[in-house]
Every structure is written in structure tokens, then in C-alpha cells.
Scaffold this motif. Structure first.
Motif, PDB file in Angstrom:
ATOM      1  N   UNK A  25       0.841  -1.192   0.000  1.00 20.10           N
ATOM      2  CA  UNK A  25       0.000   0.000   0.000  1.00 20.10           C
ATOM      3  C   UNK A  25       0.880   1.247   0.000  1.00 20.10           C
ATOM      4  N   UNK A  26       0.433   2.280  -0.664  1.00 14.62           N
ATOM      5  CA  UNK A  26       1.135   3.562  -0.640  1.00 14.62           C
ATOM      6  C   UNK A  26       0.330   4.609   0.119  1.00 14.62           C
ATOM      7  N   UNK A  31      -8.106   7.119   5.091  1.00 18.56           N
ATOM      8  CA  UNK A  31      -8.150   8.567   4.858  1.00 18.56           C
ATOM      9  C   UNK A  31      -7.493   8.996   3.548  1.00 18.56           C
ATOM     10  N   UNK A  32      -6.757   8.087   2.915  1.00 19.51           N
ATOM     11  CA  UNK A  32      -6.127   8.398   1.644  1.00 19.51           C
ATOM     12  C   UNK A  32      -4.775   9.090   1.727  1.00 19.51           C
ATOM     13  N   UNK A  33      -4.311   9.393   2.909  1.00 19.57           N
ATOM     14  CA  UNK A  33      -3.007  10.059   3.048  1.00 19.57           C
ATOM     15  C   UNK A  33      -1.866   9.074   2.844  1.00 19.57           C
ATOM     16  N   UNK A  34      -0.710   9.619   2.552  1.00 20.25           N
ATOM     17  CA  UNK A  34       0.488   8.817   2.291  1.00 20.25           C
ATOM     18  C   UNK A  34       0.905   8.057   3.554  1.00 20.25           C
ATOM     19  N   UNK A  35       1.236   6.774   3.399  1.00 19.85           N
ATOM     20  CA  UNK A  35       1.693   5.949   4.511  1.00 19.85           C
ATOM     21  C   UNK A  35       3.205   6.034   4.647  1.00 19.85           C
ATOM     22  N   UNK A  62       0.033   8.180  10.053  1.00 19.39           N
ATOM     23  CA  UNK A  62       0.160   9.032  11.238  1.00 19.39           C
ATOM     24  C   UNK A  62      -1.155   9.749  11.542  1.00 19.39           C
ATOM     25  N   UNK A  63      -1.953  10.040  10.522  1.00 14.22           N
ATOM     26  CA  UNK A  63      -3.236  10.726  10.734  1.00 14.22           C
ATOM     27  C   UNK A  63      -4.232   9.837  11.467  1.00 14.22           C
TER      28      UNK A  63
END
Length: 77
Positions: A25-26, A31-35, A62-63
Motif C-alpha cells: 500500500x502507498x 483517509x487516503x493520506x500517504x503511509x 500518522x493521521x
């Protein structure tokens, strides 16, 4: 049998590592934010020929404050 066991464990380990790398996963599925990357966790699969161990990637949002194991669903974990 010992040689065949070693060959089988090596082959299965190689297949697992390729599969793990191909399904990373990227972005966070929530939430769709970058991992971000975390240190991989050692996983073990017990086969009739012996245990096979590989490093499973771990991603962190982190979110959402969640960890994801991208290969879990595809490997049946």
C-alpha cells in the motif's frame, strides 16, 4: 529429504517475498493520506517441509494512527 526440505523452504520464501513486494500500500485505505514505512516484522509460515520466514512490510498512517500489513490479506493472514 533434508536437501529437498531446504530447497522447498527457499523456493516458498522467495515466492512469499515477491508477493509481499508486489502488494504494498502507498496510501491509507481509510483517509487516503500517504503511509510511512515502519521496520518490517518477521513472519513464519509452517509447511510440511519446515518453517519459512520472511519480512512482512509494515506501513503507518500518522493521521489515523493505524498500522497496516499490506500482504496480510493476500497471504491468508
Amino acid at each position: 529429504y533434508e536437501l529437498m526440505d531446504a530447497i522447498t523452504r527457499k523456493a516458498v520464501g522467495g515466492v512469499l517475498e515477491v508477493q509481499v513486494r508486489s502488494c504494498q500500500l502507498q496510501n491509507c485505505p481509510q483517509c487516503g493520506r500517504r503511509l510511512s514505512d515502519k521496520p518490517p516484522q518477521a513472519k513464519t509460515l509452517t509447511t510440511q517441509r519446515g518453517d519459512v520466514t520472511w519480512d512482512q512490510p509494515v506501513k503507518r498512517c500518522e493521521s489515523c494512527r493505524c498500522d497496516f500489513f499490506p500482504s496480510g490479506a493476500s497471504l491468508g493472514n
